[in-house]
Scaffold this active site. Structure first.
Site, PDB file in Angstrom:
ATOM      1  N   ASP A 518       0.825  -1.204   0.000  1.00  0.00           N
ATOM      2  CA  ASP A 518       0.000   0.000   0.000  1.00  0.00           C
ATOM      3  C   ASP A 518       0.859   1.254   0.000  1.00  0.00           C
ATOM      4  O   ASP A 518       1.873   1.329   0.708  1.00  0.00           O
ATOM      5  CB  ASP A 518      -0.910   0.037   1.246  1.00  0.00           C
ATOM      6  N   LYS A 587      -6.394   9.922  11.506  1.00  0.00           N
ATOM      7  CA  LYS A 587      -6.058   9.253  10.246  1.00  0.00           C
ATOM      8  C   LYS A 587      -6.935   9.712   9.086  1.00  0.00           C
ATOM      9  O   LYS A 587      -6.438  10.042   8.005  1.00  0.00           O
ATOM     10  CB  LYS A 587      -6.151   7.732  10.399  1.00  0.00           C
ATOM     11  N   ASP A 745      -4.523   2.511  -4.734  1.00  0.00           N
ATOM     12  CA  ASP A 745      -3.098   2.646  -4.420  1.00  0.00           C
ATOM     13  C   ASP A 745      -2.600   1.476  -3.583  1.00  0.00           C
ATOM     14  O   ASP A 745      -1.593   1.586  -2.881  1.00  0.00           O
ATOM     15  CB  ASP A 745      -2.823   3.966  -3.697  1.00  0.00           C
TER      16      ASP A 745
END
Length: 812
Positions: A518, A587, A745
């Protein structure tokens, strides 16, 4: 393509596609019939299309009536009876109520349709309910609460009129006014709802292509029926054959767009410049919802690299992991309701109680309502889960493939509905590569890294993650052998993916697990490369370092420090938050910062975590915390902020100079991107039947939605960049014969090819950003304006892109 359509596997695939289409049509037909039975036929898309077609004429006719009534001029019917009542409504409200009520009644009472008296009264009652609703809503909170609690899906016209009468807000029109106002609307429905055009193309779904000299949408039929003591002739209102055909055609075309897409059992057809690929018979476009200008640009563009990337994604062979399927099935048979599964059975509704204490009755009602709500939510989740499980079981013994589609920015998505590698943890755990690879030392090392990542041990160096797996060897081996007895694996962040990898490690022979890598806050990685910003690059692992940087942890530490300082100074919000600031708290705002999250969006993300932490006054507390988080993020992403501001300034300038100009550019891989956001012509009417929306066909002659164009430019630009990087990496892996899959991604490949994939993704990222991306973009944007604004490209820093090749944790 003819040379592809040979062999039994392709024949079987075509049969599967036909079955998928038939299942989709059947499901859609069921939904249509259920809506008609519920009296909600007017809310179907095919009905909305006809309503939108007739709506303008109805508004004009009702407006003319109202003007004539107010000026004292005589109009049709008996305006002295219904005139004052009609003038209380807006023409738009009256039009949509009349059309919706007529559609629902005519569809619900097929084939004969309602009698004129029944339909007139229904329309009149709906009109009165609309006035009663407005009066009642002005009556304060108590009346509003009664209306809200009348029906779980909203009050009906009967509920509204009943409550209005009880509370003293009823208009009290009576049968006479209702019937006369309804008759006047029926007159307009018959004379304004017409098909008038000259020619019709049999293949067209456009209402303007319908024929007729003048054909009515609603017609009168006289039907003899036995009523009471004798045979009587009754006047019925029906949808005409032309309206029914248009309705059925609209539903048929929509049903064909709703097949239950399944994984393919042979390699998908390759995409080429013929715009045909993926499924052989089912219609699934390469780019979803692309506007006309994007389609025109694509027809002229060199899309070969895009096609090659998608074709490699499509050609990756998968299979169902039999061990995980066995575990999932067993847990479901035990009742589900764990590890992301819904409950297999609905909760039992507690009995009603007959207590004398009103508070006990109130609590019992609340509990029943809570359980009812949970059961309703679980029903949808249960259907989706069973769809996933059935798909896995029906494909358990064969190789499958996932054809992909893309959004207008180039981001790729698997098409199958229930089971796919971009699904939830259960879906991903059930899937593995068809190719099995021998677990040599290096493949085992990467498998261990993957196991640690899935458990949640993903912030230290790779060597520490491997060490964690070695230290928990006995637990991993036991849970792999006895997953239904052991619950240790339930603690993992991604339990089913962790279990699948643990089973592969325990077996120690052949590994089918997709090992994922990732990007580290990938949006900020692209901005750091665009701006050559060393500070941002260091924060997202683009500078060689033995220990990986964790931007989420770094932001949380800085935010926590400032909160502690404010708490010491006596700030009440800071005192509530002290000790609760952690990586999870910040986050989401950090991750979405580079994708243009709004201040409101940031506050909501923080509020969700604050609520989960049990902190008081979450709304105001989240507003306080948002300012600190944004301040820290700005310091870590100065290059991103400058480039985002530059993009936004260009968007403002383009839409200011030409209100019809959509922002468009070409992504580095060659995909023309067009922001299709425009102000759709639509009529919104909040009526007693709910919010009635009448949409008109999308038209690129409409002005662009300026705010959306401005806000979406920077996130869409970055999404187009990460999509380009993913497809370029897919092409590089194709050249090296590496099976490859991606979730934006997050890239996946077999365990023995991880090093090769990592080399490819680094090389392609460096090559991508060595191109003059911002200069090329500026050249394209200048073509969209007449007067070129003074908007120089933001200054760049001194960061050296080639450092990425030595970054161990660039993707991890």
């Amino acid at each position: 393509m003819d040379n592809v359509l040979t062999g039994s596997s392709v024949s079987d695939q075509i049969e599967n596609e036909i079955s998928s289409l038939q299942n989709g049509v059947g499901r859609y037909d069921d939904l249509v019939n259920e809506a008609i039975v519920r009296g909600e036929g007017g809310n179907l898309k095919a009905s909305e299309r006809l309503i939108a077609y007739w709506y303008p004429n109805m508004v004009k006719a009702i407006t003319a009536d109202q003007r004539a009534i107010k000026s004292g001029q005589s109009r049709g019917g008996k305006p002295h009876i219904y005139g004052a009542a009609l003038c209380q409504l807006k023409a738009k409200e009256a039009a949509v109520l009349a059309l919706n009520t007529a559609f629902c009644q005519c569809l619900q009472q097929q084939p004969n349709g309602p009698t004129q008296g029944t339909l007139s009264y229904a329309i009149g009652r709906a009109f009165e309910a609309q006035i009663n609703l407005k009066n009642s809503l002005a009556g304060g909170k108590e009346v509003k609460d009664k209306l809200n609690h009348a029906r779980r899906k909203g009050p009906t016209t009967v509920d509204i009129n009943r409550i209005a009468k009880k509370e003293g807000f009823e208009e009290g029109w009576g049968m006479r006014i209702r019937r006369h106002i309804g008759d006047r609307m029926l007159y307009h429905l018959q004379n304004e709802c017409l098909f008038i055009d000259k020619n019709r193309d049999e293949e067209s779904d456009n209402l303007k292509d319908w024929v007729g000299n003048t054909k009515r949408g609603f017609v009168v039929k006289y039907i003899k029926e036995v009523k009471g003591k004798g045979l009587k002739t009754w006047k019925h209102i029906q949808l005409s054959e032309f309206a029914l055909v248009a309705f059925d055609d609209g539903n048929a075309s929509r049903a064909r767009l709703r097949p239950i897409y399944q994984p393919m059992i042979t390699v998908p057809a390759k995409w080429s410049d013929k715009d045909k690929g993926g499924y052989y018979k089912l219609e699934a476009p390469l780019i979803l919802k692309s506007c006309k200008s994007q389609k025109d640009a694509i027809a002229k563009a060199d899309m070969s690299a895009v096609y090659d990337g998608v074709n490699h994604l499509n050609a990756t062979p998968w299979q169902i992991n039999p061990k995980i399927l066995s575990v999932v099935t067993a847990l479901w048979e035990r009742g589900g309701s764990q590890l992301g599964m819904p409950s297999a059975d609905p909760l039992v509704m507690p009995p009603r109680i007959g207590a004398d204490d009103p508070s006990l009755i109130k609590e019992a009602k609340k509990e029943r309502a809570r359980i009812w709500k949970k059961n309703v939510m679980e029903l949808s989740l249960r259907k989706n889960f069973l769809g996933l499980l059935n798909t896995a079981q029906s494909n358990a013994d064969r190789t499958i493939f996932f054809p992909h589609t893309m959004d207008f920015r180039g981001r790729a998505y698997p098409i199958p509905v229930y089971l796919q590698h971009q699904g939830d943890d259960i879906s991903r755990g059930l899937l593995q590569f068809e190719e099995g690879v021998k677990l040599d030392d290096r493949a085992t090392w990467w498998l261990k890294v993957h196991i640690a990542n899935c458990f949640g041990v993903d912030s230290g160096p790779f060597s520490e993650r491997v060490l964690w797996v070695d230290q928990h060897e006995s637990e991993i081996d036991y849970t792999a052998r006895y997953p239904l007895e052991d619950v240790w694996w339930h603690q993992a962040d991604k339990p089913f993916q962790f279990l699948a990898a643990a089973m592969a490690l325990s077996d120690g022979q052949v590994c089918h697990i997709p090992i994922q890598q990732d990007g580290s806050c990938n949006g900020l990685q692209h901005y750091a490369a665009l701006g050559r910003d060393e500070v941002s690059a260091a924060a997202v692992n683009m500078i060689p370092n033995e220990f990986p940087s964790d931007i989420y942890e770094a932001i949380s530490e800085q935010v926590g420090l400032r909160v502690s300082q404010d708490a010491s100074a006596g700030d009440e919000f800071a005192k509530r938050l002290e000790g609760h600031i952690n990586r999870k708290m910040v986050k989401s705002p950090t991750m979405t910062k580079t994708y243009g999250v709004t201040p409101v969006g940031t506050r909501r993300q923080l509020q969700e975590r604050i609520v989960a932490s049990g902190i008081e006054n979450p709304y105001e507390t989240s507003k306080y915390l948002r300012e600190i988080v944004n301040s820290e993020l700005t310091g870590k992403s100065q290059a991103a902020t400058k480039i985002m501001d530059w993009l936004s300034a260009w968007a403002v300038e383009i839409t200011k100079q030409n209100k019809h100009q959509a922002i468009k550019w070409t992504s580095p891989i060659g995909l023309p991107v067009v922001q299709h956001y425009r102000n759709l012509r639509a009529a919104y009417n909040r009526t007693c039947l709910g919010m009635q929306k009448v949409y008109f066909p999308a038209d690129e002659s409409q002005p662009v939605a300026k705010s959306k164009q401005h806000k979406a430019f920077s996130p869409n630009f970055i999404h187009a960049l990460d999509a380009s990087h993913m497809l370029l990496t897919a092409n590089a892996c194709a050249r090296d014969d590496i099976n490859f899959a991606a979730v934006h991604d997050s890239y996946r490949c077999p365990a023995n090819r991880v090093d090769a994939m990592r080399d490819n993704l680094k090389t392609e990222f460096v090559n991508l950003h060595n191109k003059p991306i911002l200069e090329n973009l500026q050249t394209e944007l200048r073509k969209l304006v007449k007067k070129i604004p003074d908007l120089p490209i933001p200054d760049r820093g001194n960061y050296d892109l080639n450092q990425i090749m030595d970054c161990e944790h660039f993707f991890q």
